[in-house]
Design a protein around this motif. Structure first.
Motif, PDB file in Angstrom:
ATOM      1  N   ASP A   1       0.761  -1.205  -0.027  1.00  0.00           N
ATOM      2  CA  ASP A   1       0.063  -0.004   0.017  1.00  0.00           C
ATOM      3  C   ASP A   1       0.872   1.280  -0.075  1.00  0.00           C
ATOM      4  OD1 ASP A   1      -2.408   1.590   0.640  1.00  0.00           O
ATOM      5  OD2 ASP A   1      -1.443   2.051   2.594  1.00  0.00           O
TER       6      ASP A   1
ATOM      7  N   ASP B   1      -0.268   5.174   0.812  1.00  0.00           N
ATOM      8  CA  ASP B   1      -0.348   6.202   1.628  1.00  0.00           C
ATOM      9  C   ASP B   1      -0.648   5.595   3.276  1.00  0.00           C
ATOM     10  OD1 ASP B   1      -1.175   8.877   0.131  1.00  0.00           O
ATOM     11  OD2 ASP B   1      -2.336   7.433  -0.829  1.00  0.00           O
ATOM     12  N   GLY B   2       0.026   6.025   4.157  1.00  0.00           N
ATOM     13  CA  GLY B   2       0.252   5.386   5.337  1.00  0.00           C
ATOM     14  C   GLY B   2       0.890   4.395   5.721  1.00  0.00           C
ATOM     15  N   THR B   3       1.684   3.794   4.620  1.00  0.00           N
ATOM     16  CA  THR B   3       2.309   2.638   4.813  1.00  0.00           C
ATOM     17  C   THR B   3       3.800   3.154   4.361  1.00  0.00           C
ATOM     18  OG1 THR B   3       0.543   1.163   4.487  1.00  0.00           O
ATOM     19  CG2 THR B   3       2.827   0.202   3.829  1.00  0.00           C
TER      20      THR B   3
ATOM     21  N   ASP C   1      -1.776  -0.519   6.184  1.00  0.00           N
ATOM     22  CA  ASP C   1      -1.916   0.225   7.108  1.00  0.00           C
ATOM     23  C   ASP C   1      -3.457   0.415   7.735  1.00  0.00           C
ATOM     24  OD1 ASP C   1      -2.707   1.912   5.126  1.00  0.00           O
ATOM     25  OD2 ASP C   1      -2.425   3.721   6.242  1.00  0.00           O
TER      26      ASP C   1
ATOM     27  N   ASP D   1      -6.923  -2.571   3.462  1.00  0.00           N
ATOM     28  CA  ASP D   1      -6.113  -3.581   3.000  1.00  0.00           C
ATOM     29  C   ASP D   1      -6.147  -4.958   3.673  1.00  0.00           C
ATOM     30  OD1 ASP D   1      -4.510  -1.481   1.860  1.00  0.00           O
ATOM     31  OD2 ASP D   1      -4.052  -0.755   3.896  1.00  0.00           O
TER      32      ASP D   1
HETATM   33 MG   LIG Z   1      -2.901   3.230   3.339  1.00  0.00          MG
END
Ligand SMILES: [Mg+2]
Ligand SMILES: O=C(O)COP(=O)(O)O
Length: 233
Positions: free
Chosen positions: A14, A16-18, A188, A192
């Motif tokens: 992933d 964004d955020g990962t 994240d 997912d």
């Molecule tokens: Mg994400």
């Protein structure tokens, strides 16, 4: 973690955020869009809870949030209608601003580049699968020096449905030539994890990203890491 990695040939990661903390880019682009439309501003904590289901969902959520907080807030039905009315212009302005700021207010998470390098060194084939539009994702990965890790980059517009639907994962497995059971999803959020469970992929979650304001360890997964550099064989 090494037992899990020994059972896979590929990983789907992933974005964004990962890999990248993009909240600053979202806040800047959304702030400029709201100013263009002469709408009230939105705080970053609220944005964080709305990220993860693609830009269309983010934009609709932001519009409804600011309209609901306005002095003469409309009722629920009117709120939907007003947000829809504003959406085309909001999307045009948001896309313009996001492409202009893409990566400038974002940073790669500690351990992310090292983690990807370790997965490649272990012989895993890698794809990036995000709900972000592909045209936002590719320049961001390039700007952050991460693009070359991936054989494929698929955005939220690449397939007929987005995560948490399993379809994008199944099609990414096909592109990688890897069976779902031998393809690790690294993400994240519950988007997912749910997509991975439904596709039959093992899944590991990072503890620092955007999980709609909920603790990530409440999400059903095969493992959790504080940092992607923990992923080594
Ligand atoms: Mg994400
Ligand atoms: O909704 C987004 O734009 C972010 O999506 P991602 O977490 O799947 O990268």
């Amino acid at each position: 973690m090494s037992a899990l990695l020994a059972r896979v040939d590929a990983a789907i990661v992933d974005l964004d955020g990962t890999l990248v903390d993009t909240l600053g880019d979202f806040a800047e682009a959304l702030g400029r869009m709201l100013a263009d439309l002469q709408l009230p501003a939105i705080d970053t904590a609220s944005i964080e809870r709305m990220v993860g289901k693609g830009s269309e969902h983010l934009l609709r959520s932001v519009l409804k949030h600011v309209l609901a907080g306005a002095d003469q807030a409309p009722g629920a039905t009117d709120l939907e209608a007003q947000a829809e009315r504003l959406y085309p212009q909001a999307w045009e302005r948001y896309q313009h601003h996001y492409l202009a700021v893409n990566g400038q207010f974002a940073r790669v998470y500690p351990g992310a580049a090292e983690g990807l390098a370790a997965l490649r060194a272990a012989g895993l084939r890698l794809a990036c699968l995000t709900n972000k539009p592909t045209d936002f994702a590719v320049p961001l990965l390039r700007a952050k020096g991460l693009l070359e890790n991936f054989e494929h980059v698929f955005g939220g517009d690449a397939f007929a449905r987005k995560k948490p639907d399993p379809l994008p994962l199944l099609q990414t497995c096909e592109a990688l030539g890897s069976a779902p059971a031998r393809t690790l999803m690294i993400g994240d959020s519950s988007n997912d994890a749910q997509a991975a469970r439904a596709a039959g992929c093992p899944v590991v979650l990072v503890g620092y990203g955007y999980n709609h304001g909920r603790p990530v360890r409440e999400v059903d997964a095969d493992g959790y890491v504080d940092d992607l550099s923990e992923l080594r064989r």
